[in-house]
Structure formats: C-alpha cells, structure tokens
Scaffold this motif. Structure first.
Motif, PDB file in Angstrom:
ATOM      1  N   PRO A  49       5.093 -12.990   3.135  1.00 25.35           N
ATOM      2  CA  PRO A  49       4.998 -14.204   3.956  1.00 25.35           C
ATOM      3  C   PRO A  49       6.061 -14.236   5.055  1.00 25.35           C
ATOM      4  O   PRO A  49       5.814 -14.702   6.167  1.00 25.35           O
ATOM      5  CB  PRO A  49       5.210 -15.333   2.941  1.00 25.35           C
ATOM      6  N   GLY A  50       7.255 -13.713   4.757  1.00 24.26           N
ATOM      7  CA  GLY A  50       8.326 -13.714   5.746  1.00 24.26           C
ATOM      8  C   GLY A  50       8.065 -12.763   6.894  1.00 24.26           C
ATOM      9  O   GLY A  50       8.342 -13.070   8.061  1.00 24.26           O
ATOM     10  N   LEU A  51       7.496 -11.569   6.580  1.00 22.96           N
ATOM     11  CA  LEU A  51       7.230 -10.591   7.627  1.00 22.96           C
ATOM     12  C   LEU A  51       6.003 -10.976   8.448  1.00 22.96           C
ATOM     13  O   LEU A  51       5.985 -10.837   9.662  1.00 22.96           O
ATOM     14  CB  LEU A  51       7.024  -9.204   7.018  1.00 22.96           C
ATOM     15  N   GLY A  52       4.962 -11.452   7.746  1.00 20.19           N
ATOM     16  CA  GLY A  52       3.744 -11.877   8.423  1.00 20.19           C
ATOM     17  C   GLY A  52       2.885 -10.744   8.930  1.00 20.19           C
ATOM     18  O   GLY A  52       1.855 -10.974   9.565  1.00 20.19           O
ATOM     19  N   LYS A  53       3.285  -9.501   8.689  1.00 26.12           N
ATOM     20  CA  LYS A  53       2.523  -8.342   9.137  1.00 26.12           C
ATOM     21  C   LYS A  53       2.882  -7.161   8.244  1.00 26.12           C
ATOM     22  O   LYS A  53       3.866  -7.191   7.495  1.00 26.12           O
ATOM     23  CB  LYS A  53       2.858  -8.010  10.592  1.00 26.12           C
ATOM     24  N   TRP A  54       2.062  -6.126   8.316  1.00 29.42           N
ATOM     25  CA  TRP A  54       2.364  -4.916   7.579  1.00 29.42           C
ATOM     26  C   TRP A  54       3.522  -4.174   8.241  1.00 29.42           C
ATOM     27  O   TRP A  54       3.538  -4.000   9.467  1.00 29.42           O
ATOM     28  CB  TRP A  54       1.146  -3.997   7.530  1.00 29.42           C
ATOM     29  N   VAL A  55       4.491  -3.760   7.428  1.00 26.38           N
ATOM     30  CA  VAL A  55       5.625  -2.975   7.917  1.00 26.38           C
ATOM     31  C   VAL A  55       5.702  -1.701   7.095  1.00 26.38           C
ATOM     32  O   VAL A  55       5.655  -1.737   5.856  1.00 26.38           O
ATOM     33  CB  VAL A  55       6.948  -3.759   7.803  1.00 26.38           C
ATOM     34  N   LYS A  56       5.813  -0.560   7.767  1.00 23.69           N
ATOM     35  CA  LYS A  56       5.959   0.715   7.092  1.00 23.69           C
ATOM     36  C   LYS A  56       7.429   0.991   6.836  1.00 23.69           C
ATOM     37  O   LYS A  56       8.262   0.858   7.740  1.00 23.69           O
ATOM     38  CB  LYS A  56       5.353   1.841   7.933  1.00 23.69           C
TER      39      LYS A  56
ATOM     40  N   VAL B  55       0.866  -1.177   0.000  1.00 23.00           N
ATOM     41  CA  VAL B  55       0.000   0.000   0.000  1.00 23.00           C
ATOM     42  C   VAL B  55       0.898   1.221   0.000  1.00 23.00           C
ATOM     43  O   VAL B  55       1.810   1.334   0.831  1.00 23.00           O
ATOM     44  CB  VAL B  55      -0.924   0.038   1.237  1.00 23.00           C
ATOM     45  N   PHE B  56       0.663   2.124  -0.932  1.00 26.85           N
ATOM     46  CA  PHE B  56       1.405   3.384  -0.997  1.00 26.85           C
ATOM     47  C   PHE B  56       0.401   4.534  -0.915  1.00 26.85           C
ATOM     48  O   PHE B  56      -0.573   4.546  -1.670  1.00 26.85           O
ATOM     49  CB  PHE B  56       2.189   3.521  -2.306  1.00 26.85           C
ATOM     50  N   LYS B  57       0.644   5.475  -0.038  1.00 24.10           N
ATOM     51  CA  LYS B  57      -0.160   6.693   0.023  1.00 24.10           C
ATOM     52  C   LYS B  57       0.812   7.861   0.100  1.00 24.10           C
ATOM     53  O   LYS B  57       1.534   8.003   1.094  1.00 24.10           O
ATOM     54  CB  LYS B  57      -1.088   6.687   1.237  1.00 24.10           C
ATOM     55  N   GLY B  58       0.858   8.661  -0.967  1.00 21.58           N
ATOM     56  CA  GLY B  58       1.842   9.726  -1.030  1.00 21.58           C
ATOM     57  C   GLY B  58       3.238   9.135  -0.989  1.00 21.58           C
ATOM     58  O   GLY B  58       3.584   8.242  -1.756  1.00 21.58           O
ATOM     59  N   ASP B  59       4.052   9.591  -0.038  1.00 21.75           N
ATOM     60  CA  ASP B  59       5.418   9.082   0.097  1.00 21.75           C
ATOM     61  C   ASP B  59       5.514   7.882   1.035  1.00 21.75           C
ATOM     62  O   ASP B  59       6.584   7.287   1.164  1.00 21.75           O
ATOM     63  CB  ASP B  59       6.342  10.187   0.627  1.00 21.75           C
TER      64      ASP B  59
ATOM     65  N   GLU C 292      12.277  -2.331   8.260  1.00 24.65           N
ATOM     66  CA  GLU C 292      11.765  -1.053   7.751  1.00 24.65           C
ATOM     67  C   GLU C 292      12.651  -0.516   6.634  1.00 24.65           C
ATOM     68  O   GLU C 292      12.158   0.101   5.683  1.00 24.65           O
ATOM     69  CB  GLU C 292      11.657  -0.047   8.901  1.00 24.65           C
ATOM     70  N   GLN C 293      13.953  -0.735   6.721  1.00 28.75           N
ATOM     71  CA  GLN C 293      14.863  -0.321   5.655  1.00 28.75           C
ATOM     72  C   GLN C 293      14.582  -1.108   4.367  1.00 28.75           C
ATOM     73  O   GLN C 293      14.551  -0.531   3.272  1.00 28.75           O
ATOM     74  CB  GLN C 293      16.308  -0.535   6.085  1.00 28.75           C
TER      75      GLN C 293
END
Length: 268
Positions: A141-148, A130-134, A158-159
C-alpha cells in the motif's frame, strides 16, 4: 535456475525491519482424534477420510528408504531430498501461510524454473509479491506500484524490496522449507496421525514428523518443527517455532492443489 540460498544477515535484517513473525504461540492441534485448524483460522469441517493418492503422482525414489511408521527416525538430509523430489514430481501447487498477525496465499512452480506469487495481509494491509528465479517484485500500500528488488541499488525502495523479498522467501518458498529440513540432523515419525484441514476444503490424514532436537537455521533457533506428509509422501506442509533476536515466532504452511497448473509472469 534455483533461488540462491539465503544469507543470514539478509534474513535476520528483514525480520527486524518488517517484523512479520512476532507474537504467535505454537499450537498444531495434532493429538488424535482432534482435527487441526487450517492456517487461515478456518475451523476444520466435514468428516472426509484420508485423501487418496493422486493417480498422477508416484512416490519418488528419493523417499524409498524412509519408512512412515511411528518411532522411525530420518536424517534431515534424506528427508529434505524426499521433500524436494515430491515437490518436483508435482511441479506446482498452492500454499497458505500464517505467521503472527500476517496471513497469505501463494501459488508456486517448483523445478528448474522456480517461481512464487502471492500476498500477505496484516495490520499494514496487503503486500503482494512475485519471485521468478533470483528476481523479486513487491507491491505494498505504501509503494502503490510494483518495485523490483536490487540490494545494490541507490534507490532505498529497491533495497527494501530486496531485503523484504528474502523474508517472504523464508515464509513461503518451499525451497527454503527444504533447506530448513536439511538443517535439522534428525527427525522422528510420531504415532499420532492428525487430520489437517486444507484451504481448498480437503481433510487429509497425515503422518506427523518432528525434529528430534532444536537446530539453528540462518541465525534463528528452531525449537519445534513439525512436518505433515501423506502415505505416499505427498507434502501437506508444516509448522515451525523459532526465536530470532529474542522474538518468538510460529509459522504454519499448508500445501494443496498440488499438480494443478500454475503460470506466474513478471509484473509489468
């Protein structure tokens, strides 16, 4: 607010890290009367004629000086302005993307508050974004969650999301497509008019516009870039073959359901 223009080191770094664009040969299937396949690999179906212009869409003034006729040439800057104006006029839509062994679908909002949401599926499973603006969020599957994403974060996840987000923008953000078009000095309208099968089941007859000479975009050498437009400059997508770091890649985009409302919210 528009997403910032991609910086070369971010784009190339993401390509080398994620490796999504390798191993796809160029084939647009555009010679008349051959029908092109969709970017999802679905064989073209039906015999529908050209799509009628949308009653809610009028060709933007930015396209008025461009003539859709075989052999005509356009400046990249002019064609890019036309593309941006057409997408702004529609305001939203859906886009399919095929790149190497990765394929996906995105919904987008184009204008003063741009947003993009979708997923790419390949050997490593589905990666949602998901991208909104910047701002950029990714779930794998590896993260298992949303990461900003945050390129300045001390968190490696995050990097990585920040770098990978730039890659997905290059694959699926119509704004980046417009930047690429502007990077090629000259484009030519070809005589043949292929029938493109879109993922919503529509078959559309398109003008095929190609870059006249190779060009460079963010460190990638683009050998062939094809764009497909309707008679009213409705953008149907494109296909670009490029080489980065010795890796040849081909990415195909189709735009469809243009003008249908799209709502994109930040992940919780």
């Amino acid at each position: 607010m528009r997403p910032g223009r991609l910086r070369p080191h971010m784009y190339i770094g993401a390509l080398l890290t994620v490796g999504l664009l390798a191993g796809c040969s160029s084939s647009d299937g555009s010679a008349e009367p051959t029908r092109a396949e969709s970017s999802s690999g679905r064989p073209a179906q039906g015999s529908a004629g050209p799509k009628e212009p949308s009653p809610a869409f009028a060709t933007p003034a930015e396209c008025d000086g461009l003539q859709l006729k075989g052999g005509t040439t356009f400046a990249g800057s002019d064609l890019s302005k036309c593309l941006v104006a057409a997408l702004k006029a529609y305001g939203s839509g859906t886009e399919s993307v095929q790149s190497g062994d990765e394929a996906g679908t995105s919904r987008f909002v184009f204008g003063d508050d741009p947003a993009l949401a979708g997923s790419m599926t390949g050997p490593e499973g589905e990666k949602a974004y998901v991208f909104k603006g910047d701002d950029e969020w990714i779930k794998t599957p590896g993260l298992g969650k949303w990461v900003k994403g945050d390129k300045n974060s001390s968190d490696p996840q995050e990097q990585i999301v920040a770098a990978t987000g730039k890659l997905y923008r290059a694959l699926a953000d119509p704004e980046v497509t417009a930047q690429m078009v502007a990077s090629a000095p000259e484009w030519t309208v070809e005589q043949e008019r292929p029938v493109i099968s879109l993922e919503n089941g529509e078959d559309v007859t398109a003008w095929r516009i190609v870059n006249k000479n190779s060009y460079t975009f963010l460190g990638a050498a683009v050998r062939e870039h094809i764009l497909w437009f309707g008679d009213d400059f409705t953008p149907y997508g494109g296909q670009a073959e490029s080489r980065t770091g010795g890796v040849l890649s081909t990415t195909t985009q189709h735009f469809y359901d243009l003008g249908k409302p799209v709502t994109i919210e930040a992940p919780e």
